[in-house]
Every structure is written in structure tokens, then in C-alpha cells.
Write a protein that holds these residues in place. Sequence first.
Motif, short mmCIF file in Angstrom:
data_model
loop_
_atom_site.label_atom_id
_atom_site.label_comp_id
_atom_site.label_asym_id
_atom_site.label_seq_id
_atom_site.Cartn_x
_atom_site.Cartn_y
_atom_site.Cartn_z
N PRO A 236 0.80 -1.23 0.00
CA PRO A 236 0.00 0.00 0.00
C PRO A 236 0.83 1.27 0.00
N ALA A 237 1.89 1.32 0.80
CA ALA A 237 2.72 2.52 0.83
C ALA A 237 3.39 2.75 -0.51
N GLN A 238 3.89 1.67 -1.12
CA GLN A 238 4.53 1.79 -2.43
C GLN A 238 3.53 2.25 -3.49
N MET A 239 2.32 1.71 -3.43
CA MET A 239 1.32 2.07 -4.44
C MET A 239 0.91 3.52 -4.31
N LEU A 240 0.68 3.98 -3.09
CA LEU A 240 0.29 5.37 -2.88
C LEU A 240 1.41 6.32 -3.29
N ALA A 241 2.66 5.93 -3.01
CA ALA A 241 3.80 6.75 -3.43
C ALA A 241 3.90 6.80 -4.94
N ALA A 242 3.64 5.66 -5.60
CA ALA A 242 3.72 5.61 -7.07
C ALA A 242 2.64 6.48 -7.71
N ILE A 243 1.45 6.49 -7.13
CA ILE A 243 0.38 7.34 -7.67
C ILE A 243 0.82 8.80 -7.68
N GLU A 244 1.42 9.23 -6.59
CA GLU A 244 1.89 10.61 -6.49
C GLU A 244 3.09 10.87 -7.39
N ARG A 245 4.07 9.95 -7.36
CA ARG A 245 5.33 10.17 -8.10
C ARG A 245 5.13 10.08 -9.61
N ASP A 246 4.43 9.03 -10.07
CA ASP A 246 4.30 8.76 -11.50
C ASP A 246 3.03 9.34 -12.10
N ARG A 247 2.25 10.05 -11.28
CA ARG A 247 0.99 10.64 -11.74
C ARG A 247 0.11 9.58 -12.38
N ILE A 248 -0.10 8.53 -11.63
CA ILE A 248 -0.94 7.42 -12.09
C ILE A 248 -2.35 7.92 -12.36
N THR A 249 -2.91 7.55 -13.51
CA THR A 249 -4.28 7.95 -13.85
C THR A 249 -5.27 6.81 -13.66
N SER A 250 -4.80 5.56 -13.76
CA SER A 250 -5.72 4.42 -13.72
C SER A 250 -5.05 3.25 -13.01
N MET A 257 -7.63 -4.83 -1.71
CA MET A 257 -6.60 -3.80 -1.88
C MET A 257 -7.13 -2.42 -1.54
N LEU A 258 -8.34 -2.12 -2.01
CA LEU A 258 -8.91 -0.80 -1.76
C LEU A 258 -9.10 -0.58 -0.26
N TYR A 259 -9.55 -1.61 0.45
CA TYR A 259 -9.74 -1.48 1.90
C TYR A 259 -8.42 -1.15 2.59
N VAL A 260 -7.36 -1.85 2.19
CA VAL A 260 -6.06 -1.62 2.80
C VAL A 260 -5.57 -0.20 2.49
N LEU A 261 -5.78 0.25 1.26
CA LEU A 261 -5.38 1.61 0.91
C LEU A 261 -6.15 2.65 1.73
N LEU A 262 -7.46 2.44 1.88
CA LEU A 262 -8.27 3.39 2.64
C LEU A 262 -7.79 3.50 4.09
N ASP A 263 -7.32 2.39 4.65
CA ASP A 263 -6.93 2.36 6.06
C ASP A 263 -5.46 2.75 6.28
N ALA A 268 -4.32 9.63 3.38
CA ALA A 268 -4.80 10.99 3.64
C ALA A 268 -3.78 12.06 3.30
N THR A 269 -2.51 11.67 3.12
CA THR A 269 -1.46 12.67 2.93
C THR A 269 -0.89 12.71 1.52
N ARG A 270 -0.99 11.64 0.78
CA ARG A 270 -0.45 11.61 -0.58
C ARG A 270 -1.33 12.38 -1.55
N ASP A 271 -0.71 12.93 -2.59
CA ASP A 271 -1.44 13.62 -3.65
C ASP A 271 -1.94 12.57 -4.64
N LEU A 272 -3.24 12.29 -4.59
CA LEU A 272 -3.84 11.27 -5.46
C LEU A 272 -4.70 11.90 -6.54
#
Length: 515
Positions: A236-250, A257-263, A268-272
Motif C-alpha cells: 500500500p505505501a509503495q502504491m500510494l507513493a507511485a500514484i503521487e510520483r508517476d501521476r498514475i491515472t488508472s 486492496m482498496l480497503y487496505v489503501l483506505l486504512d 490521507a497525505t499523498r497527492d492522489l
Amino acid sequence: MPSTLIHQTVGDLLDRATRAFVDRDAIVHGEERLTFGAFGDAVRRAGLVFGSLGLAPSDRVAILSADRTDLLVAFYGTLAAGFAVSPLNARMSEEDHLWIVGDSGAKVLIHDGAFTERAGRIAAETGARLVSLDDDGPDGFQALLAAQPAEGVAGSPEPGDLAAIFYTGGTTGRPKGVEHSQQSLVMSFLSEALEMGLYDRTVFAHAAPLTHSSGMFCVPVWMRGGTNVILGGFDPAQMLAAIERDRITSMLVVPTMLYVLLDHPDFATRDLSSLQTVIYGAAPMGRERLLQAIDRLGPIFVQLYGQTEAPNQICALTAADHADAIARGDLDVLSSCGRPVTIADVRVVDDEGGEVPVGERGEIICRGPHVMTSYWNKPEQTAETLIDGWLHTGDIATVDARGFLRIVDRKKDMLISGGFNVYPKEVETCLFQHPHVRDACVIGVPDEKWGEAVKAIVVTDGEVEPAELIAWVKERKGSVMAPKTVDLVDAIPLTAVGKHDKPSLRKQYAAAATA
């Protein structure tokens, strides 16, 4: 469906994309970046490699590897050259891998370094030629690619040619192969591009295995000139960081997975803000958790419903459907699997094949140009599943007046845990092999994290504890198949005809799980 519906092959789609977007990044994996031009050349050379190893059109290439760039090169090199790919789920047991390579008749087994010993044992029994992605010698994959000529292609498949055999769990305890043609894969890709909210220059994050549903989104992304970002698993930490770093669109997630990300605290702090589409499926989604995600990210969610036999594309609950449901206060729609995708004819029928009235239960059946050709070497199962061109899914559903389908049960006992199909028969067979097990019944129970959790109800001679039985299954069938919980009982309830009364057990444990 007529074979002339579409004339393109998978290789044609790749060739168009790699020529049109030659300098853009096609694949990103950590620090590694591969442009469309370089990827297209690697795919072409991979086809030549397999041809040099003596493969004929439609011969099978099995792939056993963790997610990486080379996996995609081998996978699409196989398809583009007219050979047939058979990817192996790395989470399966060695017994299942051996069965798949032998049953498919794969002549080449591509593997990474983590599976070197296992691949060697499989090759010794099946005669498959080994090619290692991590061997630096002359027989390693990179050396074989480099040895191919700068020009030339290995083959020119036709739309109706065999392209893939995807193996899915079987109620007999053995995975069964699902045959797909070049055309059926192309139609799946085109439908995903149309239905799944993918846009120009999509940047798609892959956390789920590329040998599973996630890999089916690579070509639709490339068709749009987009980039596939390989995360190499779900963290989850890697995925959230990748969304911010690589500007993931999809991205594609299973509900767990979604539950783990939400928790996760980083949610709450990453730019998604770059996210435009979050595709989910493979297991039921908790409505409250979905509403939490929509509140945080907006109505950018798309639900897919499909099967290996009709890859990812039977029904879709679009982002607009999600938004409309919330705007109207019609939240029941969020519990549906959507409405049929454009390329699929979908019906809900009774046992005689007649369409059921609105609100009544029936089996989902589907036909379309993306539906499998047959089950590999299984004519009887093919005849039971493909009837007059209609795929009988085994899923029981209702349909409302607007065409939304709601899956309420399964005709067979298959359950879905964490996005993966689990067939209770396989787990039961494994448990019965334990010397202290006297009877065993496996069901799925509702679980907030996994969607469904594998539960085993077991009768023993008193000489074994639940933890040992969980470890027993995990060692032999992998972590996906291993029960999350084991209940030891004196006897398992039976139906009037002497079978395990699974409906009553499901009801009992479902009530306990939600109490």
C-alpha cells in the motif's frame, strides 16, 4: 459470431501502437523505462527466439515469473509471432504448475530466477525447453534476444488462430485450460478500451499479477499511447507513493486492496489527484467502503464483471453509474455488477433456458466475440458450458427493469477470496490427505478484508490443531487456497442425500460473521 468480425491480431494492435508512439514510455518498472520503439523491437525479437527454438504456429509457451518487463516481452512476443501463451499464476503450487505445463503441451517454459529449481523439475518431467529471464549466459533470454537479426518476423497469425490457454481452477481439483483465439483477445482489449474509462496517455499501475486480470489491460493502455507501470506486487505505501510520483491515472484493484489503501495512513497525505479511473472487480465490494473511497477520490470507480472464459467483459458498472446512484440516492445500484458491455449479449435464464422475469433468479449466460473457443482437451466440459454459442457462467443473478444485474449466488461452489478464485473441492482434497482428518467441508464466508474468506469445517481424530491444517494446505496449494480459519467439529451436517449441507453452513457462518 462470424470469424470475419474483425481482422486484426494482437500483433497488429501492438505494431500500430509501437510505430505511432515510438518515443513514449510503454513500460516503467522502478528505474527501468522501455519506450514503445524498444518494446516493439524486443517483442519482435522474442518471436524470433521462439521460432529459433523450433516452435510451430500455435505451439505453447508457458511463463512462470514475478511481474517484470521481460515477462511482458515474452508474453507479447509469443502472441505477436503466432504462438500460444500459457501464463502460470506464481501463487499456484508446484503440482498445479506441473499439471499446466504438461496438460498444455508447452514446449518452452520461461521462468525467472526465483523459480529456477521448480522450473528444472517441471522440465525434467515434461520435456519443456527452459529459458531463464535471469541467466546471463548464451541461453538466457536477453542473450537470445540480442542474437536475433535486426529485421524479420517469426510468423503471421490469423484472427482465428489459437493465442492463449489461460488456466483456471477446476471442481475436479485440476486447473482447466481456457482457449482463446487472437480475435477473442483483440475483442476483449477493444471492449476494455471502450468500457473501462481509459483515456489518451493513460498511466496504468499494475499491482495485481500481470498473469491475472491486470495483464489484460496492458494492450488497451498501449492502444491509447499510455504507459504501464509495473509495481511488482501490492504494497500500500509503495502504491500510494507511485500514484503521487508517476501521476498514475488508472489502476485495477480487488476490493481487499482498496480497503487496505483506505486504512493506510498515507492515504490521507499523498497527492492522489491524478487518478481518473479506479477499476475494481473479482470479489464483492462493501458498499460503505466504496462510499468512503468515492468521498475521498470522487466518482471515478468502474466495476468489471467477467470470467476467464470471457475476459473482464460481461458487465460493467461505469463511473457515471456510480455518480448517478449517489446523486439519486439509489445506492442499491452499487451492489450490482452493472449492465452488459457493448460486445456481449447477456441473459439471465432458468434451467430450461428461458429468460427469467425482472427480480427473479437465474443463471447469467453470455455470448460475444470475446468468449472462449473451448476448454483445452475437455470436450464434455466444453459442451456443458458452451451451449448454442452461449457461455453458461454458473453465476446466479437477478436483473432489474433498467438492466442492472445483481449476482446473488453461484451455481457451483467456487468462491472468490482477495480477487482469486478458490474451488473448495481442491482445498477439501488437500485436507483429506492429512492423516488425522476424517471429514472436511470448505465454504466461503463474508470477510471485510478478503471479500470472502476460506473457512474449513473439519472432523479430526483429535490429534491435530487448526494452525497445522492451515499450514498443511498453504504448503501444498499456496496461500490463496489456505483456509483463513478452521473450525473443528464432531460432525458435518448432511443433506437428505448424504452430501455436506453447504447452504446451511454458509447461512450459519454468514450470520456469525455479520453478528
